[in-house]
Write a protein that holds these residues in place. Structure first.
Motif, mmCIF file in Angstrom:
data_model
loop_
_atom_site.group_PDB
_atom_site.id
_atom_site.type_symbol
_atom_site.label_atom_id
_atom_site.label_comp_id
_atom_site.label_asym_id
_atom_site.label_seq_id
_atom_site.Cartn_x
_atom_site.Cartn_y
_atom_site.Cartn_z
ATOM 1 N N THR A 1 19.691 -9.879 4.142
ATOM 2 C CA THR A 1 20.508 -8.734 4.566
ATOM 3 C C THR A 1 21.995 -9.068 4.473
ATOM 4 O OG1 THR A 1 18.730 -8.103 6.081
ATOM 5 C CG2 THR A 1 20.869 -7.088 6.454
ATOM 6 N N ARG B 1 23.130 -8.858 0.911
ATOM 7 C CA ARG B 1 23.290 -7.441 0.541
ATOM 8 C C ARG B 1 24.613 -6.889 1.091
ATOM 9 N NH1 ARG B 1 18.505 -3.199 2.210
ATOM 10 N NH2 ARG B 1 19.377 -1.309 1.279
ATOM 11 N N LEU B 2 24.983 -7.280 2.309
ATOM 12 C CA LEU B 2 26.249 -6.859 2.910
ATOM 13 C C LEU B 2 27.434 -7.425 2.130
ATOM 14 C CD1 LEU B 2 25.393 -7.367 6.676
ATOM 15 C CD2 LEU B 2 26.132 -5.205 5.641
ATOM 16 N N ASP C 1 27.619 -8.106 -0.967
ATOM 17 C CA ASP C 1 27.726 -7.323 -2.196
ATOM 18 C C ASP C 1 28.463 -6.015 -1.910
ATOM 19 O OD1 ASP C 1 27.301 -6.464 -4.796
ATOM 20 O OD2 ASP C 1 25.202 -5.918 -4.490
ATOM 21 N N TRP C 2 28.046 -5.311 -0.848
ATOM 22 C CA TRP C 2 28.626 -4.011 -0.508
ATOM 23 C C TRP C 2 30.112 -4.118 -0.159
ATOM 24 C CZ3 TRP C 2 26.364 0.662 -1.060
ATOM 25 C CH2 TRP C 2 27.012 1.760 -0.503
ATOM 26 N N PHE C 3 30.446 -5.135 0.626
ATOM 27 C CA PHE C 3 31.824 -5.245 1.128
ATOM 28 C C PHE C 3 32.701 -6.167 0.267
ATOM 29 C CE2 PHE C 3 29.717 -3.674 5.038
ATOM 30 C CZ PHE C 3 30.568 -2.607 5.314
ATOM 31 N N SER D 1 20.980 -7.834 -4.767
ATOM 32 C CA SER D 1 22.335 -8.341 -4.544
ATOM 33 C C SER D 1 22.427 -9.846 -4.790
ATOM 34 C CB SER D 1 22.791 -8.048 -3.109
ATOM 35 O OG SER D 1 22.966 -6.662 -2.923
ATOM 36 N N ARG E 1 24.549 -10.729 -7.618
ATOM 37 C CA ARG E 1 25.961 -10.309 -7.671
ATOM 38 C C ARG E 1 26.850 -11.017 -6.663
ATOM 39 N NH1 ARG E 1 23.087 -5.329 -8.394
ATOM 40 N NH2 ARG E 1 23.114 -5.017 -6.155
ATOM 41 N N ALA F 1 27.685 -7.174 9.636
ATOM 42 C CA ALA F 1 27.998 -5.824 9.144
ATOM 43 C C ALA F 1 29.235 -5.269 9.846
ATOM 44 C CB ALA F 1 26.802 -4.899 9.361
ATOM 45 N N PHE G 1 33.112 -1.383 -0.935
ATOM 46 C CA PHE G 1 34.426 -1.980 -1.192
ATOM 47 C C PHE G 1 34.628 -2.198 -2.682
ATOM 48 C CE2 PHE G 1 37.357 -5.498 -1.734
ATOM 49 C CZ PHE G 1 38.425 -5.059 -0.985
ATOM 50 N N LEU H 1 23.164 0.276 1.858
ATOM 51 C CA LEU H 1 23.055 -0.736 2.901
ATOM 52 C C LEU H 1 21.703 -0.552 3.579
ATOM 53 C CD1 LEU H 1 26.581 -0.526 4.541
ATOM 54 C CD2 LEU H 1 25.613 -2.486 3.346
ATOM 55 N N VAL I 1 27.504 -0.551 11.539
ATOM 56 C CA VAL I 1 28.856 -0.203 11.094
ATOM 57 C C VAL I 1 29.285 1.136 11.714
ATOM 58 C CG1 VAL I 1 30.227 0.477 9.069
ATOM 59 C CG2 VAL I 1 28.733 -1.539 8.954
#
Lengths: 240, 240
Positions: A113, A116-117, A119-121, A147, A150, A232, B216, B225, B233
């Motif tokens: 998890t 994955r976070l 990657d997102w942020f 993720s 990446r 997160a 981001f 997510l 969040v």
């Protein structure tokens, strides 16, 4: 046909010592495997049910029966596709950017998890202590939802890493200052601690800033947040 | 001595139909059981290893051997203590405050983590759709770390709940407005959708506001997510 030796090899990859020996890892599920196929990971072999189509060099794809898939799968209900990929060579951590450093995370779901976070942020580098769960553990790979391909992940001696780094070091500690009452830089290391014991004292003393996610209801008995949900909240606060 | 009927009863409580029949649920682990013992939940029976001490009316505590504990436990490595508690009567949802509404959450770990987050961030009411995983599922109870005793949880027909409620309804949707570019009220309903399919269209059309957690790195292939980290969040952003 999947040979007995192949089954043995694939099943052995649930264990870190065999992943390190063969430098291979497993991912399951059509969506996840397709994503890793398109990534920088080198494919060793893809196993897929006969009725599935996969857009790849035929020598890399082996058609299997449901019975064969069940023999190589780590899932209770196997998906249609299983991929075996090469573990890439060790990379030196990137410098700068927003970094997450994990001090002894043990739960594969939590690490997945967190990847994955990252990657997102847009986290530039995920640093793991040597005793953090292996990111190529199949449960971690599944939880990353792709993720893993990446995010830059490195396992290091975190004491010497922190000692050498000149970036500001933020540690999440109960007695820290509220994250809502400060502004954060773009380049920083955020340290997250083990699920049961938090950040080791030897690491804590390397902190530049101690921060905390304040509890809204101070009367509540809640002791802590799960490490992935805390990550997160922190990443959102650094990026907002 | 744990009787065969007792073992059968306790093991049956992993299934929702038997939890509903007997109105009982199971929690494991010394820390978690101790926390529930102190809560509003009524104790049916506590089972604990002979070398453990528990501060309770002796008729409620049964000393067991490791072998007996293994027979009633749902854990791979049973802890020292297992508690059976009564499921309380259905309560009408509270009005006002910050509420989380779940549309079809299926993963017990996700629901448990969300309950723990509701406790931390002072959510007044957690509303679950009838097809959301049962909060007394043992995996959910374990993941709440005791927060199950402190959060108001109700299962309802969410369409009629949302239609009747006058509170502003925020739904997390891909095409929503960035959560970082608005301010939020203290009283609101935040709707979170199913892990694979998000919020059902029939629910989406009841939204007052569509919001999103912006990615981001827009170049990243990350699709979403995890629902529990997204809830973290959002709650942080509503409470900051």
């Amino acid at each position: 046909m999947v040979s007995k030796n192949e089954i043995k090899l694939i099943k052995s990859l649930t264990q870190k010592k065999y992943r390190n020996k063969y430098l291979l890892f497993v991912a399951e599920g059509e969506k996840l495997v397709n994503e890793l196929v398109k990534s920088h990971f080198k494919i060793k072999q893809i196993y897929t049910l006969e009725n599935r189509d996969i857009d790849l060099d035929k020598t890399l794809v082996k058609l299997v029966t449901e019975k064969e898939l069940k023999k190589i799968s780590n899932l209770v209900t196997p998906n249609s596709t299983l991929g075996v990929f090469e573990i890439p060579a060790f990379k030196k951590p990137l410098k700068g950017g927003l970094q997450i450093l994990l001090d002894g995370i043990k739960d594969p779901g939590n690490l997945g998890t967190i990847i994955r976070l990252c990657d997102w942020f847009g986290v530039s580098q995920l640093i793991c202590s040597d005793d953090t769960v292996d990111c190529f553990n199949p449960k971690v790979v599944q939880a990353t939802m792709g993720s893993i391909a990446r995010v830059n992940i490195t396992y290091v001696d975190i004491v010497s890493y922190l000692e050498k780094s000149e970036m500001p070091k933020y540690m999440t500690l109960m007695q820290g200052d509220s994250i809502y009452r400060q502004s954060f830089p773009n380049d920083a290391i955020i340290v997250m601690g083990n699920e049961a014991n938090g950040i080791r004292p030897s690491i804590q003393k390397l902190a530049d800033y101690q921060i905390t996610i304040p509890k809204f209801d101070l009367g509540s008995n809640a002791e802590s947040l799960n490490v992935a949900t805390a990550t997160a909240v922190l990443l959102s606060e650094f990026r907002r």
